[in-house]
Design an enzyme around this catalytic site. Structure first.
Site, PDB file in Angstrom:
ATOM      1  N   LYS A   1       0.850  -1.199   0.000  1.00 27.77           N
ATOM      2  CA  LYS A   1       0.000   0.000   0.000  1.00 27.77           C
ATOM      3  C   LYS A   1       0.881   1.242   0.000  1.00 27.77           C
ATOM      4  CE  LYS A   1      -1.853   2.744   2.831  1.00 27.77           C
ATOM      5  NZ  LYS A   1      -1.732   3.954   2.007  1.00 27.77           N
TER       6      LYS A   1
ATOM      7  N   CYS B   1      13.371  10.923   6.996  1.00 27.01           N
ATOM      8  CA  CYS B   1      13.342  10.541   8.417  1.00 27.01           C
ATOM      9  C   CYS B   1      14.733  10.691   9.021  1.00 27.01           C
ATOM     10  CB  CYS B   1      12.814   9.128   8.574  1.00 27.01           C
ATOM     11  SG  CYS B   1      13.541   7.989   7.403  1.00 27.01           S
TER      12      CYS B   1
ATOM     13  N   GLU C   1       9.465   1.673  10.940  1.00 22.06           N
ATOM     14  CA  GLU C   1      10.530   2.664  10.739  1.00 22.06           C
ATOM     15  C   GLU C   1       9.857   4.017  10.835  1.00 22.06           C
ATOM     16  OE1 GLU C   1      12.500   5.396   9.301  1.00 22.06           O
ATOM     17  OE2 GLU C   1      12.528   4.385   7.339  1.00 22.06           O
TER      18      GLU C   1
ATOM     19  N   GLU D   1       9.701  16.690  15.086  1.00 22.26           N
ATOM     20  CA  GLU D   1      10.065  16.385  13.700  1.00 22.26           C
ATOM     21  C   GLU D   1       9.289  17.320  12.768  1.00 22.26           C
ATOM     22  OE1 GLU D   1       8.709  12.700  11.697  1.00 22.26           O
ATOM     23  OE2 GLU D   1      10.809  12.413  11.152  1.00 22.26           O
TER      24      GLU D   1
HETATM   25  O1  TXE Z   1       2.374   9.962   7.726  1.00 20.02           O
HETATM   26  P1  TXE Z   1       1.627   8.611   8.009  1.00 20.02           P
HETATM   27  P2  TXE Z   1       1.848  11.320   7.055  1.00 20.02           P
HETATM   28  C1  TXE Z   1       6.302  11.872   9.455  1.00 20.02           C
HETATM   29  C2  TXE Z   1       6.585  13.319   9.096  1.00 20.02           C
HETATM   30  C3  TXE Z   1       5.289  13.770   8.529  1.00 20.02           C
HETATM   31  C4  TXE Z   1       4.309  13.057   9.407  1.00 20.02           C
HETATM   32  C5  TXE Z   1       2.939  12.868   8.862  1.00 20.02           C
HETATM   33  O2  TXE Z   1       6.887  14.046  10.254  1.00 20.02           O
HETATM   34  O3  TXE Z   1       5.125  15.164   8.589  1.00 20.02           O
HETATM   35  O4  TXE Z   1       4.900  11.791   9.599  1.00 20.02           O
HETATM   36  O5  TXE Z   1       2.976  12.313   7.540  1.00 20.02           O
HETATM   37  C6  TXE Z   1      -0.361   5.073   5.986  1.00 20.02           C
HETATM   38  N1  TXE Z   1      -3.131   2.249   9.247  1.00 20.02           N
HETATM   39  N2  TXE Z   1       6.715  10.943   8.430  1.00 20.02           N
HETATM   40  O6  TXE Z   1       0.547  11.727   7.636  1.00 20.02           O
HETATM   41  O7  TXE Z   1       0.216   8.839   8.440  1.00 20.02           O
HETATM   42  C7  TXE Z   1      -0.497   6.188   4.979  1.00 20.02           C
HETATM   43  O8  TXE Z   1      -1.577   5.942   4.101  1.00 20.02           O
HETATM   44  C8  TXE Z   1      -2.275   1.858   8.290  1.00 20.02           C
HETATM   45  C9  TXE Z   1       7.937  10.238   8.686  1.00 20.02           C
HETATM   46  O9  TXE Z   1       1.895  11.170   5.596  1.00 20.02           O
HETATM   47  O10 TXE Z   1       2.483   7.844   8.940  1.00 20.02           O
HETATM   48  C10 TXE Z   1       0.869   6.142   4.314  1.00 20.02           C
HETATM   49  O11 TXE Z   1       0.897   5.078   3.369  1.00 20.02           O
HETATM   50  N3  TXE Z   1      -1.612   2.727   7.510  1.00 20.02           N
HETATM   51  C11 TXE Z   1       8.239   9.231   7.687  1.00 20.02           C
HETATM   52  C12 TXE Z   1       1.796   5.802   5.489  1.00 20.02           C
HETATM   53  O12 TXE Z   1       0.960   5.219   6.470  1.00 20.02           O
HETATM   54  C13 TXE Z   1      -1.813   4.042   7.717  1.00 20.02           C
HETATM   55  C14 TXE Z   1       7.666   9.252   6.359  1.00 20.02           C
HETATM   56  C15 TXE Z   1       2.528   6.993   6.102  1.00 20.02           C
HETATM   57  O13 TXE Z   1       1.577   7.903   6.566  1.00 20.02           O
HETATM   58  C16 TXE Z   1      -2.677   4.508   8.710  1.00 20.02           C
HETATM   59  C17 TXE Z   1       6.414   9.975   6.276  1.00 20.02           C
HETATM   60  C18 TXE Z   1      -3.360   3.541   9.498  1.00 20.02           C
HETATM   61  N4  TXE Z   1      -4.207   3.872  10.487  1.00 20.02           N
HETATM   62  C19 TXE Z   1       6.000  10.787   7.287  1.00 20.02           C
HETATM   63  N5  TXE Z   1      -2.662   5.860   8.699  1.00 20.02           N
HETATM   64  C20 TXE Z   1       9.493   8.459   7.766  1.00 20.02           C
HETATM   65  N6  TXE Z   1       9.742   7.760   8.881  1.00 20.02           N
HETATM   66  O14 TXE Z   1      10.250   8.431   6.809  1.00 20.02           O
HETATM   67  C21 TXE Z   1      -1.812   6.231   7.697  1.00 20.02           C
HETATM   68  N7  TXE Z   1      -1.305   5.138   7.101  1.00 20.02           N
END
Ligand code: TXE
Length: 494
Positions: free
Chosen positions: A191, A300, A266, A396
């Site tokens: 996904k 990240c 991660e 972050e």
């Molecule tokens: O992240 P999400 P978002 C951090 C960064 C960013 C913040 C929010 O600070 O500003 O997170 O970003 C899926 N069950 N990082 O909202 O929600 C979602 O569809 C299962 C750090 O975009 O964590 C996407 O595919 N899956 C980071 C993925 O999770 C779910 C990279 C990431 O989304 C879900 C990105 C649920 N309940 C953001 N809710 C890194 N570590 O590199 C969301 N998703």
């Protein structure tokens, strides 16, 4: 019906089929739903993509389960599996311009970085992991139990794995997970983020072209709260590997509890990058600049807290500000752009909120401006006169925003660098061998870079201490997380 809308650049690739990929077929979502994907450089609609919901995820999991149990992949001779995975790596390289262009359209990142960085990195994962398909060995174990036994371990594929990927390195992070999952013989439901689904769909097509059997790699773009939640709660998914925010990581931990799924997480970071007084300052300043500003700071591992020894503090601030001012921010298809737009309107609002906050909490040494309409641009921003307690130093931000703080001695900077709930990466710049080793030992981070920053390689394990997550990606170690170890004990005599 899901359809591509427009390719806004003459040299941008066609967007291609935006339907789901399930069991080797391109299909519309069961409810016919689609969602809009936007070009972050303009804010305009880029494509309508089929939106997987729980029913589609279930269909994909069933296809993956059939493909796993019927065995065309799991039971393929390891050398043959290795050849197919290697071929997929080759196909990524052959299609680097298209994949890089899709990433730029979807994510905004500069085309030259996407084509020359993200795509080869993803290909490197398939090439490296293909070698592991033939090396998943167990061991023989001498035991002391009364009697005579032949005892050994073997490693088996887990089954169906759910891979949930974010938007910052959509193709590369997908490869971090898909490549080892395939090498171990698992089948997959991938996904991608709802913000950047395009390269994952193309990856699925190329996997079929490489010879990966139907149903082994299914791709279901959709929203986290719907498709993502359905995948993490699905009783027939054996493992989830997730990269994203710490908040969503916690939600996934709870959702995975039903069938005690194995989890790799991660998560976020707030990484320290520490410049000692004896460092090669030219290298350190450029390295620290790239360490925070590469990929718009949407990484990240970004080195977002720079600690500079007081003896070189002013020079570091001046040098970093100069480096930030020299960076061209613009459309990713402009070859001079080093920073493209942030990925989405929502993320732009988050990052610019921190830019405004940093202005109140400290001083802007450089940047601090951002576009108010059109594309989601932010200039690289350097804050000074902030403290360890400032929110811009603790939270972050995930954008091109960095704070520079002075320190006086080594033990002090170790304590301050480790004073965070995260523990993903850290950087150290010094010419002293003993300082380098002392810091490498003392920093609570999954990766410590010394006199470099942001070096990634398929052979280097990557992951976090503390709230930055569970498990590691890449390197041989990751295969442990995509296999079960089975112990076999055979009585051969009294
Ligand atoms: O992240 P999400 P978002 C951090 C960064 C960013 C913040 C929010 O600070 O500003 O997170 O970003 C899926 N069950 N990082 O909202 O929600 C979602 O569809 C299962 C750090 O975009 O964590 C996407 O595919 N899956 C980071 C993925 O999770 C779910 C990279 C990431 O989304 C879900 C990105 C649920 N309940 C953001 N809710 C890194 N570590 O590199 C969301 N998703």
């Amino acid at each position: 019906m899901s359809t591509p809308v427009v390719s806004p650049h003459a040299d941008a690739p066609a967007i291609g089929d935006t339907r789901l990929l399930i069991d080797g077929d391109r299909v519309d979502a069961a409810e016919g739903a689609t969602f809009d994907v936007f070009n972050p450089a303009t804010g305009e609609l880029l494509a309508k993509v089929a939106e997987a919901r729980a029913e589609d995820v279930d269909r994909a999991v069933k296809a993956a389960r059939r493909a796993f149990e019927s065995g065309p992949w799991r039971d393929m001779k390891p050398a043959e599996r290795a050849r197919v995975i290697w071929k997929l790596g080759d196909l990524l390289l052959e299609n680097a311009a298209e994949l890089g262009g899709l990433e730029t359209l979807d994510n905004g990142k500069p085309f030259l970085q996407a084509k020359g960085g993200d795509v080869p990195a993803a290909a490197g994962l398939f090439h490296y992991m293909s070698g592991w398909a033939t090396k998943l060995e167990g061991s023989t174990i001498p035991i002391s139990f009364p009697g005579t036994f032949h005892t050994y371990t073997k490693r088996e594929a887990l089954g169906v794995v759910g891979l949930i990927v974010p938007w910052n390195f959509p193709l590369t992070i997908a490869a971090w997970k898909v490549a080892p999952a395939l090498a171990a013989g698992n089948t997959i439901v991938l996904k991608p983020s709802e913000v950047t689904p395009l390269t994952a769909l193309r990856l699925g097509e190329l996997a079929l072209e490489a010879g990966i059997p139907e149903g082994v790699l299914n791709v279901v773009p959709g929203f986290g709260a719907d498709a993502g939640a359905a995948l993490t709660a699905h009783p027939d998914v054996d493992k989830v590997s997730f990269t994203g925010s710490t908040t969503t990581g916690r939600t996934i931990m709870r959702a995975a509890e039903g069938n005690i799924k194995k989890l790799t997480l991660e998560l976020g970071g707030k990484s320290p990058d520490i410049i000692f007084g004896d460092a090669n300052l030219e290298a350190a300043i450029q390295g620290a600049s790239d360490g925070i500003f590469y990929n718009q700071g949407e990484a990240c591992a970004a080195g977002s807290r720079i600690y500079a020894h007081r003896s070189v503090y002013d020079e570091v601030v001046a040098g970093l500000s100069k480096a930030a001012e020299a960076i061209k921010v613009g459309d990713g298809f402009d070859p001079d752009s080093f920073i493209g737009p942030l990925v989405s309107k929502q993320h732009h609002e988050k990052v610019t909120g921190y830019v405004d906050l940093g202005r109140e909490e400290g001083t802007v040494a450089s940047g601090g401006t951002y576009a108010k309409d059109g594309g989601y641009f932010v200039t690289p921003t350097v804050f000074t006169n902030v403290t360890d307690e400032s929110r811009v130093v603790r939270e972050e931000i995930f954008g091109p925003v960095v704070s520079v703080l002075p320190f006086d001695d080594t033990d002090e900077v170790i304590r301050r660098a480790n004073d965070t709930r995260y523990g993903l990466t850290a950087g150290v710049w010094t010419e002293s061998m003993s300082t380098a080793h002392k810091m490498a030992d003392a920093l609570k981070a999954g990766t410590v870079w010394v006199n470099c920053y942001g070096v990634f390689d398929a052979a280097m394990p990557f992951g976090g201490y503390k709230e930055s997550g569970w498990g590691r990606e890449m390197g041989g170690i990751v295969l442990d997380d995509y296999t079960e170890s089975k112990t076999v004990c055979i009585k051969v005599g009294d």
